[in-house]
Design a protein around this motif. Structure first.
Motif, short mmCIF file in Angstrom:
data_model
loop_
_atom_site.label_atom_id
_atom_site.label_comp_id
_atom_site.label_asym_id
_atom_site.label_seq_id
_atom_site.Cartn_x
_atom_site.Cartn_y
_atom_site.Cartn_z
N TYR A 138 6.35 5.10 9.20
CA TYR A 138 5.44 4.62 8.17
C TYR A 138 3.98 4.68 8.60
N GLU A 139 3.73 4.51 9.91
CA GLU A 139 2.34 4.55 10.40
C GLU A 139 1.70 5.89 10.05
N ARG A 140 2.45 6.95 10.28
CA ARG A 140 1.94 8.31 9.99
C ARG A 140 1.75 8.51 8.49
N ILE A 141 2.74 8.05 7.71
CA ILE A 141 2.66 8.19 6.25
C ILE A 141 1.45 7.44 5.70
N MET A 142 1.27 6.18 6.13
CA MET A 142 0.19 5.37 5.58
C MET A 142 -1.19 5.84 6.03
N ARG A 143 -1.29 6.42 7.22
CA ARG A 143 -2.59 6.97 7.65
C ARG A 143 -2.99 8.13 6.75
N ASP A 144 -2.01 8.93 6.35
CA ASP A 144 -2.31 10.03 5.43
C ASP A 144 -2.55 9.50 4.01
N PHE A 145 -1.69 8.58 3.58
CA PHE A 145 -1.78 8.04 2.21
C PHE A 145 -3.14 7.37 1.98
N ALA A 146 -3.69 6.76 3.03
CA ALA A 146 -5.00 6.08 2.94
C ALA A 146 -6.06 7.00 2.33
N LEU A 147 -5.98 8.28 2.64
CA LEU A 147 -6.97 9.25 2.16
C LEU A 147 -6.82 9.52 0.66
N SER A 148 -5.61 9.33 0.12
CA SER A 148 -5.33 9.61 -1.30
C SER A 148 -5.58 8.40 -2.19
N ILE A 149 -5.65 7.21 -1.60
CA ILE A 149 -5.65 5.98 -2.40
C ILE A 149 -6.84 5.89 -3.37
N PRO A 150 -8.10 6.15 -2.93
CA PRO A 150 -9.22 5.99 -3.88
C PRO A 150 -9.07 6.83 -5.15
N LYS A 151 -8.65 8.09 -4.97
CA LYS A 151 -8.48 9.00 -6.13
C LYS A 151 -7.32 8.53 -7.02
N LEU A 152 -6.22 8.12 -6.38
CA LEU A 152 -5.05 7.65 -7.14
C LEU A 152 -5.39 6.37 -7.91
N GLU A 153 -6.16 5.50 -7.27
CA GLU A 153 -6.56 4.24 -7.91
C GLU A 153 -7.33 4.51 -9.21
N LYS A 154 -8.24 5.47 -9.16
CA LYS A 154 -9.01 5.85 -10.37
C LYS A 154 -8.09 6.33 -11.48
N LYS A 155 -7.14 7.19 -11.09
CA LYS A 155 -6.18 7.75 -12.06
C LYS A 155 -5.34 6.64 -12.70
N LEU A 156 -4.88 5.68 -11.87
CA LEU A 156 -4.05 4.59 -12.37
C LEU A 156 -4.85 3.66 -13.28
N ILE B 214 -3.56 0.39 -15.17
CA ILE B 214 -2.83 -0.16 -14.02
C ILE B 214 -3.86 -0.66 -13.01
N PRO B 215 -3.69 -1.90 -12.48
CA PRO B 215 -4.77 -2.49 -11.67
C PRO B 215 -5.08 -1.81 -10.34
N GLY B 216 -4.15 -1.02 -9.80
CA GLY B 216 -4.42 -0.37 -8.52
C GLY B 216 -3.15 0.27 -7.98
N VAL B 217 -3.18 0.60 -6.70
CA VAL B 217 -2.04 1.28 -6.06
C VAL B 217 -1.11 0.22 -5.45
N PHE B 218 0.05 0.09 -6.03
CA PHE B 218 1.01 -0.92 -5.56
C PHE B 218 1.85 -0.39 -4.40
N CYS B 219 2.03 -1.24 -3.39
CA CYS B 219 3.05 -1.02 -2.37
C CYS B 219 4.07 -2.13 -2.58
N ASP B 220 5.24 -1.73 -3.03
CA ASP B 220 6.26 -2.64 -3.54
C ASP B 220 7.35 -2.83 -2.49
N LEU B 221 7.37 -4.00 -1.84
CA LEU B 221 8.35 -4.23 -0.79
C LEU B 221 9.75 -4.47 -1.35
#
Length: 336
Positions: free
Chosen positions: A255-273, A278-285
Motif C-alpha cells: 500500500y505504501e507504494r500504491i499511495m505514494r503514486d496515488f497521491a499525485l492523482s488525487i488533486p485532479k481526481l478531486e476536481k473531477k469528483l 462528491i465531496p472528495g476522494v474517499f478511502c473506504d476502510l
C-alpha cells in the motif's frame, strides 16, 4: 506542505459486534471518522442490508447520524452481485432478469442514495457461470453496466464498480476494459488491493492492476491480505475460506507504494469528483481483520481501530493528508 488529501470513511458494520446503529456510530465517532458507508445495520428490527430498510428506519438513522456527527459516503449496495446468465453452476448466486433488476433493485438503490444524501453507489460486475472465462462475458456485462450507469446518471449519482474475485471484473485488466467500453461519466472504478492479493497476485502484480485501473478510478477500498501458502492458478476462490486479512501496513499489497503514486492523482481526481457533487476522494476502510466473506466482513471496534491507525501510518508515509475529528470539531458540535 501536503497538497493531496483524502477523506477517510469505512464500512461501519465491520466495527460493531451486533451491528446496531448506535454501536456502529459510536465506534466511528470515537475513531474520529466523519463519514461511513452503509451496508448491514440493525435499527431495532434485526440486522438488515441497506436495500431492505424501511422509511421509518431511514428516518431514525438520519436522526442518529446528526447526533453522532456522521454522513454517508457511499451506499454499500450489492448491485451487480447476481448471475449474468440463468445457468446452474453449483453456486448459490441468484439470477434476476435484467429488466426487472434495473426497474426494482437499481432504482431502489438510487432512491436510498438520495435518502441518505450520498452521491455514490458501490456495485459489482455480475457473476459469470463458474468455470467459464470472464472475458467471454464482457460484452453482456458492458451492456448491462452501461444501463445501470445511465440510471444512476439520471438520478445525479455515480456508480462505482469494485474489483472482486469470482465476478467478471475480477481483476484490474478486465475492469479497465469494461470501463473503457461502457464509457459513461457516471461509472467509475473502485480499487481494492486486498481483493487482488487474496486471489494470489504478488505485490508487483497488484501495483500493475492498480495502474491499469487508475484512469477510471473514483475511490478506493482499503483492505489487505497476507499470503501464507503458495497460490495455484488464479481462478474461482472460496471467499468464506479467506482468513488472512490484515491491516494495510502489514499485508502483501504494498500500500505504501500504491499511495505514494496515488497521491499525485488525487488533486485532479478531486476536481473531477466535485463536479459530480462528491465531496472528495474517499478511502473506504473495509478491513475484514476478524474475517471476510462474499457479502461482507468483520473487524470489531478494536480491529477497526487497529486497521484505521495502520492506514494512517501508510498515508503519513506517502505524504497524503487526512482529517480525524479534533477539539475544534468537538467545540463546533457543542454549539457554544
Amino acid at each position: 506542505m501536503t497538497t493531496s488529501q483524502v477523506i477517510l470513511t469505512g464500512f461501519a458494520d465491520e466495527s460493531a459486534n451486533q451491528k446496531t446503529a448506535e454501536q456502529q456510530f459510536s465506534a466511528f465517532a470515537a475513531l474520529g471518522l466523519e463519514y461511513y458507508s452503509i451496508r448491514f445495520i440493525d435499527v431495532g428490527n434485526g440486522i438488515k442490508n441497506v436495500m431492505e430498510l424501511t422509511k421509518a428506519e431511514i428516518a431514525k438513522l438520519r436522526t442518529l447520524e446528526g447526533e453522532y456527527g456522521l454522513n454517508v459516503s457511499s451506499l454499500g449496495s450489492p448491485i451487480g452481485k447476481v448471475k449474468l446468465l440463468d445457468q446452474e453452476d453449483g453456486t448459490k448466486n441468484r439470477f434476476v432478469p435484467f429488466k426487472k433488476y434495473l426497474e426494482k433493485d437499481v432504482s431502489k438503490a438510487c432512491e436510498l442514495a438520495h435518502a441518505f444524501e450520498t452521491k455514490l453507489i458501490r456495485g459489482f460486475s455480475f457473476y459469470h457461470p463458474k468455470g467459464t472465462d470472464p472475458k467471454d462475458h464482457i460484452a453482456q456485462a458492458v451492456d448491462q453496466l452501461g444501463q445501470i450507469a445511465e440510471a444512476c446518471h439520471r438520478s445525479d449519482l455515480t456508480f462505482g464498480l469494485e474489483v472482486e474475485a469470482n465476478l467478471i471484473g475480477q481483476n484490474g485488466d478486465i475492469l479497465a476494459e469494461i470501463h473503457k467500453k461502457v464509457n459513461h461519466p457516471a461509472m467509475m472504478l473502485i480499487f481494492d488491493a486486498g481483493n487482488l492479493v487474496c486471489q494470489g497476485y504478488t505485490p508487483d502484480e497488484v501495483y500493475d492492476q492498480y495502474v491499469v485501473m487508475k484512469p477510471g478510478m473514483g475511490w478506493m477500498h482499503v483492505k489487505d491480505y497476507k499470503i501464507t501458502k503458495p497460490v495455484g492458478e488464479k481462478g474461482h476462490i472460496d471467499e468464506d475460506a479467506l482468513k488472512n486479512f490484515v491491516p494495510s501496513d502489514l499485508g502483501d499489497s504494498a500500500y505504501e507504494r500504491i499511495m505514494r503514486d496515488f497521491a499525485l492523482s488525487i488533486p485532479k481526481l478531486e476536481k473531477k469528483l466535485k463536479k459530480r457533487g462528491i465531496p472528495g476522494v474517499f478511502c473506504d476502510l473495509e478491513p475484514h481483520v476478524k474475517g471476510g466473506g462474499q457479502f461482507g466482513g468483520f473487524s470489531g471496534p478494536d480491529g477497526f481501530g487497529v486497521a484505521l491507525r495502520g492506514f494512517c501510518r501508510v498515508l503519513d508515509f506517502a505524504g497524503v493528508g487526512y482529517h480525524l475529528r479534533d477539539f475544534e470539531d468537538v467545540i463546533a458540535a457543542r454549539g457554544f
